[in-house]
Design a protein around this motif. Structure first.
Motif, PDB file in Angstrom:
ATOM      1  N   THR A   1       0.837  -1.201   0.000  1.00 39.57           N
ATOM      2  CA  THR A   1       0.000   0.000   0.000  1.00 39.57           C
ATOM      3  C   THR A   1       0.870   1.249   0.000  1.00 39.57           C
ATOM      4  N   VAL A   2       0.447   2.251  -0.756  1.00 41.30           N
ATOM      5  CA  VAL A   2       1.120   3.546  -0.764  1.00 41.30           C
ATOM      6  C   VAL A   2       0.111   4.629  -0.416  1.00 41.30           C
ATOM      7  N   LEU A   3       0.467   5.462   0.563  1.00 42.60           N
ATOM      8  CA  LEU A   3      -0.340   6.629   0.916  1.00 42.60           C
ATOM      9  C   LEU A   3       0.389   7.871   0.428  1.00 42.60           C
ATOM     10  N   ASN A   4      -0.143   8.532  -0.567  1.00 42.20           N
ATOM     11  CA  ASN A   4       0.463   9.725  -1.142  1.00 42.20           C
ATOM     12  C   ASN A   4      -0.246  10.948  -0.557  1.00 42.20           C
ATOM     13  N   LEU A   5       0.338  11.530   0.493  1.00 40.79           N
ATOM     14  CA  LEU A   5      -0.294  12.620   1.224  1.00 40.79           C
ATOM     15  C   LEU A   5      -0.204  13.932   0.445  1.00 40.79           C
ATOM     16  N   ALA A   6      -1.324  14.653   0.361  1.00 40.18           N
ATOM     17  CA  ALA A   6      -1.373  15.906  -0.388  1.00 40.18           C
ATOM     18  C   ALA A   6      -0.800  15.683  -1.782  1.00 40.18           C
ATOM     19  N   ALA A   7      -1.358  14.714  -2.485  1.00 45.02           N
ATOM     20  CA  ALA A   7      -0.807  14.235  -3.754  1.00 45.02           C
ATOM     21  C   ALA A   7      -0.824  15.273  -4.866  1.00 45.02           C
ATOM     22  N   GLY A   8      -1.727  16.234  -4.776  1.00 48.48           N
ATOM     23  CA  GLY A   8      -1.805  17.225  -5.834  1.00 48.48           C
ATOM     24  C   GLY A   8      -2.068  16.575  -7.180  1.00 48.48           C
TER      25      GLY A   8
ATOM     26  N   PHE B   1       0.248   6.223 -12.572  1.00 42.71           N
ATOM     27  CA  PHE B   1      -0.008   6.032 -13.995  1.00 42.71           C
ATOM     28  C   PHE B   1       1.272   5.911 -14.820  1.00 42.71           C
ATOM     29  N   ARG B   2       2.364   6.491 -14.335  1.00 43.47           N
ATOM     30  CA  ARG B   2       3.576   6.513 -15.162  1.00 43.47           C
ATOM     31  C   ARG B   2       4.698   5.604 -14.668  1.00 43.47           C
ATOM     32  N   LEU B   3       4.661   5.168 -13.418  1.00 47.94           N
ATOM     33  CA  LEU B   3       5.701   4.275 -12.917  1.00 47.94           C
ATOM     34  C   LEU B   3       5.316   2.810 -13.126  1.00 47.94           C
ATOM     35  N   PRO B   4       6.285   1.927 -13.358  1.00 44.75           N
ATOM     36  CA  PRO B   4       5.994   0.498 -13.543  1.00 44.75           C
ATOM     37  C   PRO B   4       5.724  -0.185 -12.198  1.00 44.75           C
ATOM     38  N   LEU B   5       4.554   0.021 -11.688  1.00 50.18           N
ATOM     39  CA  LEU B   5       4.182  -0.490 -10.369  1.00 50.18           C
ATOM     40  C   LEU B   5       3.525  -1.864 -10.473  1.00 50.18           C
ATOM     41  N   PRO B   6       3.632  -2.692  -9.428  1.00 53.24           N
ATOM     42  CA  PRO B   6       2.976  -4.007  -9.453  1.00 53.24           C
ATOM     43  C   PRO B   6       1.450  -3.853  -9.455  1.00 53.24           C
ATOM     44  N   PRO B   7       0.747  -4.658 -10.237  1.00 54.39           N
ATOM     45  CA  PRO B   7      -0.711  -4.531 -10.370  1.00 54.39           C
ATOM     46  C   PRO B   7      -1.479  -4.676  -9.059  1.00 54.39           C
ATOM     47  N   HIS B   8      -0.927  -5.456  -8.124  1.00 50.74           N
ATOM     48  CA  HIS B   8      -1.632  -5.705  -6.871  1.00 50.74           C
ATOM     49  C   HIS B   8      -1.499  -4.553  -5.872  1.00 50.74           C
ATOM     50  N   LEU B   9      -0.579  -3.629  -6.119  1.00 54.91           N
ATOM     51  CA  LEU B   9      -0.309  -2.536  -5.175  1.00 54.91           C
ATOM     52  C   LEU B   9      -1.518  -1.609  -5.046  1.00 54.91           C
ATOM     53  N   LYS B  10      -1.854  -1.280  -3.799  1.00 54.57           N
ATOM     54  CA  LYS B  10      -2.908  -0.287  -3.554  1.00 54.57           C
ATOM     55  C   LYS B  10      -2.262   1.087  -3.414  1.00 54.57           C
ATOM     56  N   TRP B  11      -2.735   2.031  -4.192  1.00 54.45           N
ATOM     57  CA  TRP B  11      -2.158   3.375  -4.186  1.00 54.45           C
ATOM     58  C   TRP B  11      -3.263   4.386  -3.929  1.00 54.45           C
TER      59      TRP B  11
ATOM     60  N   LEU C   1      -8.522  12.438 -15.222  1.00 51.71           N
ATOM     61  CA  LEU C   1      -7.878  11.139 -15.383  1.00 51.71           C
ATOM     62  C   LEU C   1      -8.861   9.988 -15.589  1.00 51.71           C
ATOM     63  N   GLU C   2     -10.126  10.296 -15.760  1.00 53.76           N
ATOM     64  CA  GLU C   2     -11.142   9.248 -15.784  1.00 53.76           C
ATOM     65  C   GLU C   2     -10.952   8.242 -16.934  1.00 53.76           C
ATOM     66  N   ASN C   3     -10.307   8.646 -18.018  1.00 54.34           N
ATOM     67  CA  ASN C   3     -10.100   7.733 -19.144  1.00 54.34           C
ATOM     68  C   ASN C   3      -8.681   7.163 -19.191  1.00 54.34           C
ATOM     69  N   GLU C   4      -7.898   7.447 -18.154  1.00 50.30           N
ATOM     70  CA  GLU C   4      -6.531   6.933 -18.085  1.00 50.30           C
ATOM     71  C   GLU C   4      -6.489   5.661 -17.236  1.00 50.30           C
ATOM     72  N   LYS C   5      -5.544   4.785 -17.545  1.00 51.34           N
ATOM     73  CA  LYS C   5      -5.451   3.514 -16.834  1.00 51.34           C
ATOM     74  C   LYS C   5      -4.218   3.481 -15.931  1.00 51.34           C
ATOM     75  N   PRO C   6      -4.411   3.372 -14.628  1.00 52.18           N
ATOM     76  CA  PRO C   6      -3.265   3.286 -13.701  1.00 52.18           C
ATOM     77  C   PRO C   6      -2.606   1.914 -13.786  1.00 52.18           C
ATOM     78  N   HIS C   7      -1.381   1.819 -13.263  1.00 54.98           N
ATOM     79  CA  HIS C   7      -0.640   0.566 -13.292  1.00 54.98           C
ATOM     80  C   HIS C   7      -0.871  -0.278 -12.044  1.00 54.98           C
ATOM     81  N   CYS C   8      -1.714   0.213 -11.145  1.00 51.48           N
ATOM     82  CA  CYS C   8      -1.949  -0.495  -9.889  1.00 51.48           C
ATOM     83  C   CYS C   8      -3.391  -0.282  -9.449  1.00 51.48           C
ATOM     84  N   GLN C   9      -3.714  -0.708  -8.229  1.00 50.84           N
ATOM     85  CA  GLN C   9      -5.058  -0.514  -7.684  1.00 50.84           C
ATOM     86  C   GLN C   9      -5.142   0.910  -7.130  1.00 50.84           C
TER      87      GLN C   9
END
Length: 248
Positions: free
Chosen positions: A63-70, A76-86, A102-110
């Motif tokens: 799991t990744v918590l991105n605080l104040a992610a802006g 979306f751009r890093l090669p992250l594992p598909p199972h990762l929760k972000w 970003l509604e039509n963009e596909k992230p690399h993780c959950q």
């Protein structure tokens, strides 16, 4: 958008133009030396991206918590594992706009956007607790965030995060007192007008967090990184040599 049109770009951010648009260019142009001062943003990205990928892989982060992610788009751009929760966490107005773009963009993780005011202690505690129950190992990111808080607020947040066993790693961007003074001299009025004043610049650096439940492991200077990757302002190498001589 230098990071997307340079032929020698150090990283690619294909969603930058969609997220920032013409308004972003206008803001940049209004800031004194705005375009020539973006070197540290490039440097910190070149520091954080490899660290994020390394920690996620080596420590088996789930799991990744991105605080104040802006407008961060690492999910979306890093090669992250598909199972990762972000989780990208930020104020509702900004988060809603980002979600729409970003509604039509596909992230690399959950991936999930969380609309929340991190200054609300009760609200964030409820969220942190729910995440901690579902995670074995969480990585916390705070890029471009802590400097806008008062020292007391940072202490409270750090202590709160440390109480959850799952929250084992924290990548935090810090600035020092000298850097804060330079920022205030250069952009203080503009930041104050935008209600974006900076306050947190601990003289003790990462050791500020030691008594709050965190063990500082390593630190990288954006200034030194900018020199290494060839993005530092002119004269930086000389300034670094002078600074090192004063410390020796």
């Amino acid at each position: 958008f230098p990071v997307t049109i340079r032929t020698d770009a150090l990283f690619k951010e294909p969603l930058a133009k969609k997220l920032v648009g013409r308004h972003g260019e206008e803001v940049l142009n209004e800031l004194r030396d705005g375009r020539s001062s973006g070197w540290f943003l490039v440097a910190r990205t070149c520091i954080l991206d490899p660290w994020i990928l390394e920690i996620i892989k080596n420590e088996k982060i789930d799991t990744v918590l991105n605080l104040a992610a802006g407008l961060d788009t690492r999910a979306f751009r890093l090669p992250l594992p598909p199972h990762l929760k972000w989780f990208d966490i930020d104020l509702a107005k900004l988060a809603t706009e980002k979600e729409k773009l970003l509604e039509n963009e596909k992230p690399h993780c959950q991936y999930k956007i969380v609309k929340m005011n991190l200054a609300n202690r009760a609200e964030r505690a409820l969220f942190f607790s729910s995440v901690a129950k579902e995670s074995q190992k969480t990585l916390i990111l705070s890029e471009g965030f802590l400097m806008y808080l008062k020292p007391k607020q940072v202490s409270e947040l750090a202590s709160e995060l440390a109480q959850y066993p799952a929250f084992q790693f924290w990548l935090a961007e810090l600035i020092g007192p000298f850097q804060l003074k330079l920022i205030q001299l250069k952009w203080g009025k503009a930041f104050k007008k935008a209600n974006s004043e900076m306050f947190f610049a601990p003289r003790e650096g990462t050791l500020f967090f030691k008594s709050l439940g965190w063990n500082p492991v390593t630190f990288k200077s954006s200034f030194d990184e900018a020199i290494r990757i060839g993005r530092a302002p002119k004269g930086s190498k000389v300034l670094r040599q002078i600074f090192n001589a004063l410390l020796s």
